[in-house]
Design a protein around this motif. Structure first.
Motif, PDB file in Angstrom:
ATOM      1  N   UNK A 101       0.861  -1.174   0.000  1.00  0.00           N
ATOM      2  CA  UNK A 101       0.000   0.000   0.000  1.00  0.00           C
ATOM      3  C   UNK A 101       0.899   1.226   0.000  1.00  0.00           C
ATOM      4  N   UNK A 102       0.405   2.303  -0.615  1.00  0.00           N
ATOM      5  CA  UNK A 102       1.201   3.524  -0.693  1.00  0.00           C
ATOM      6  C   UNK A 102       0.284   4.668  -1.114  1.00  0.00           C
ATOM      7  N   UNK A 103       0.751   5.920  -0.966  1.00  0.00           N
ATOM      8  CA  UNK A 103      -0.025   7.047  -1.495  1.00  0.00           C
ATOM      9  C   UNK A 103      -0.255   6.863  -2.993  1.00  0.00           C
ATOM     10  N   UNK A 104      -1.470   7.131  -3.428  1.00  0.00           N
ATOM     11  CA  UNK A 104      -1.835   6.889  -4.822  1.00  0.00           C
ATOM     12  C   UNK A 104      -1.317   8.004  -5.718  1.00  0.00           C
ATOM     13  N   UNK A 108      -6.879   8.256  -0.359  1.00  0.00           N
ATOM     14  CA  UNK A 108      -5.774   8.594  -1.243  1.00  0.00           C
ATOM     15  C   UNK A 108      -4.657   7.570  -1.267  1.00  0.00           C
ATOM     16  N   UNK A 109      -4.990   6.279  -1.070  1.00  0.00           N
ATOM     17  CA  UNK A 109      -3.973   5.235  -1.069  1.00  0.00           C
ATOM     18  C   UNK A 109      -4.326   4.151  -2.082  1.00  0.00           C
ATOM     19  N   UNK A 110      -3.280   3.518  -2.574  1.00  0.00           N
ATOM     20  CA  UNK A 110      -3.404   2.376  -3.471  1.00  0.00           C
ATOM     21  C   UNK A 110      -3.044   1.113  -2.698  1.00  0.00           C
ATOM     22  N   UNK A 111      -3.848   0.065  -2.868  1.00  0.00           N
ATOM     23  CA  UNK A 111      -3.599  -1.237  -2.263  1.00  0.00           C
ATOM     24  C   UNK A 111      -3.462  -2.250  -3.389  1.00  0.00           C
ATOM     25  N   UNK A 112      -2.485  -3.144  -3.269  1.00  0.00           N
ATOM     26  CA  UNK A 112      -2.166  -4.032  -4.382  1.00  0.00           C
ATOM     27  C   UNK A 112      -1.749  -5.404  -3.869  1.00  0.00           C
ATOM     28  N   UNK A 113      -2.205  -6.440  -4.567  1.00  0.00           N
ATOM     29  CA  UNK A 113      -1.757  -7.812  -4.321  1.00  0.00           C
ATOM     30  C   UNK A 113      -1.449  -8.448  -5.672  1.00  0.00           C
ATOM     31  N   UNK A 114      -0.216  -8.928  -5.839  1.00  0.00           N
ATOM     32  CA  UNK A 114       0.205  -9.547  -7.088  1.00  0.00           C
ATOM     33  C   UNK A 114       0.892 -10.867  -6.797  1.00  0.00           C
ATOM     34  N   UNK A 115       0.364 -11.949  -7.376  1.00  0.00           N
ATOM     35  CA  UNK A 115       0.978 -13.275  -7.270  1.00  0.00           C
ATOM     36  C   UNK A 115       1.805 -13.520  -8.523  1.00  0.00           C
ATOM     37  N   UNK A 116       3.029 -14.011  -8.344  1.00  0.00           N
ATOM     38  CA  UNK A 116       3.948 -14.148  -9.476  1.00  0.00           C
ATOM     39  C   UNK A 116       4.514 -15.564  -9.558  1.00  0.00           C
ATOM     40  N   UNK A 117       4.831 -15.967 -10.781  1.00  0.00           N
ATOM     41  CA  UNK A 117       5.461 -17.261 -11.026  1.00  0.00           C
ATOM     42  C   UNK A 117       6.690 -17.039 -11.886  1.00  0.00           C
ATOM     43  N   UNK A 118       7.454 -18.109 -12.124  1.00  0.00           N
ATOM     44  CA  UNK A 118       8.651 -17.992 -12.952  1.00  0.00           C
ATOM     45  C   UNK A 118       9.797 -17.356 -12.196  1.00  0.00           C
ATOM     46  N   UNK A 119      10.568 -16.520 -12.899  1.00  0.00           N
ATOM     47  CA  UNK A 119      11.722 -15.885 -12.289  1.00  0.00           C
ATOM     48  C   UNK A 119      12.940 -16.794 -12.293  1.00  0.00           C
TER      49      UNK A 119
END
Length: 297
Positions: free
Chosen positions: A24-27, A58-69
């Motif tokens: 989360x962070x200021x948008x 005024x904040x952004x919330x984000x969830x990202x699941x990742x594969x590979x790398x």
């Protein structure tokens, strides 16, 4: 030192997801581009992405699941590498790996929530690993031990509460519990302990909060002639029954049920709401937003 169960019948099956990023962070413009660019540069594919723009706060919330790398990529390495980008956007962030979260369940005499969690754990649908059961009574020992779970009896009185909480801290550390679940544990935790467990202690309250806080909520609901009875899963805070709400479940009723009947009906709501809250928490789908939560279902 207490021994631990050897097998984990409810542990999630391995998947292609290697890491989950929550932040989360200021948008402001450029956040998502920065995050996806960072992940692409390190060879990751995005398996799941959800975000919420809180226009009021005024904040952004984000969830990202990742594969590979890269095969040798580590959690610590990702945290360190991402810190520069996080600093640019004033992010509060965490990378999580695919390890099953370890759940310590606390109960008193009511066993319906514990029984439901054990079933989901053993069937592999809870999405977390039950590791032990703590209780201030002996009543539910047979249920826990029949499931292969260690049962730790920590009696609590007004005089022994500080010592009991110190023992509870020891048990939490012994079992390396990621989450502490109050599954109808009928004791109020001290402010010191709730602060130590901030964001990782979940309680089920047997009413549709913010209504009917405290003791005997079904009796309070009956006295008010409610037409819906519910339950609320929330994070534990210093303020009794006022922590950030994760999930709620309700059932419609009429004028017929008395307080005891409302309690019987409400037990199903309690089990459903608590199980969902634990699963979402252990899948890193919940982000705290001051007194509220963002839940990426």
């Amino acid at each position: 030192m207490t021994s631990e169960p050897v097998a984990s019948p409810g542990a999630p099956h391995p998947s292609t997801v290697r890491f989950i990023l929550t932040l989360s962070c200021p948008d402001k413009p450029g956040i998502v581009r920065g995050v996806t660019g960072f992940l692409d540069d390190r060879g990751f594919d995005i398996a799941e992405h959800q975000q919420f723009d809180d226009h009021v706060g005024g904040r952004l919330f984000l969830r990202t699941a990742i594969s590979g790398g890269e095969p040798g990529e580590t959690l610590e390495g990702l945290q360190a590498a991402f810190s520069q980008l996080a600093g640019e956007f004033d992010m509060d962030f965490t990378f999580h790996d695919g390890r099953a979260q370890r759940v310590l369940v606390m109960v008193s005499k009511f066993g319906h929530c514990l029984n439901d969690l054990i079933y989901r754990w053993r069937s592999g649908t809870l999405g977390a690993d039950l590791v032990a059961v703590v209780s201030n009574h002996e009543d539910l020992r047979p249920m826990a031990e029949a499931a292969g779970l260690q049962f730790i009896h920590i009696p609590v009185t007004a005089a022994t509460k500080p010592a009991a909480e110190e023992r509870l801290r020891e048990v939490i550390n012994e079992y390396r519990a990621d989450v502490v679940v109050l599954a109808r544990y009928m004791q109020v935790l001290s402010n010191q302990l709730t602060n130590a467990l901030h964001g990782r202690a979940i309680n089920i309250h047997h009413s549709f909060l913010p209504g009917f806080k405290g003791a005997k909520p079904y009796h309070q609901a009956y006295a008010r002639g409610v037409k819906m009875v519910g339950a609320t899963a929330h994070y534990v805070t210093e303020s009794l029954d006022e922590g950030p709400i994760i999930e709620q479940e309700v059932f419609r009723v009429d004028h017929v049920p008395d307080a005891d009947a409302l309690a019987r009906i409400g037990r199903d709501a309690e089990a459903l709401a608590l199980a969902r809250a634990i699963t979402w928490h252990c899948q890193h789908r919940i982000l705290l937003n001051n007194t509220r939560t963002v839940v990426f279902r």
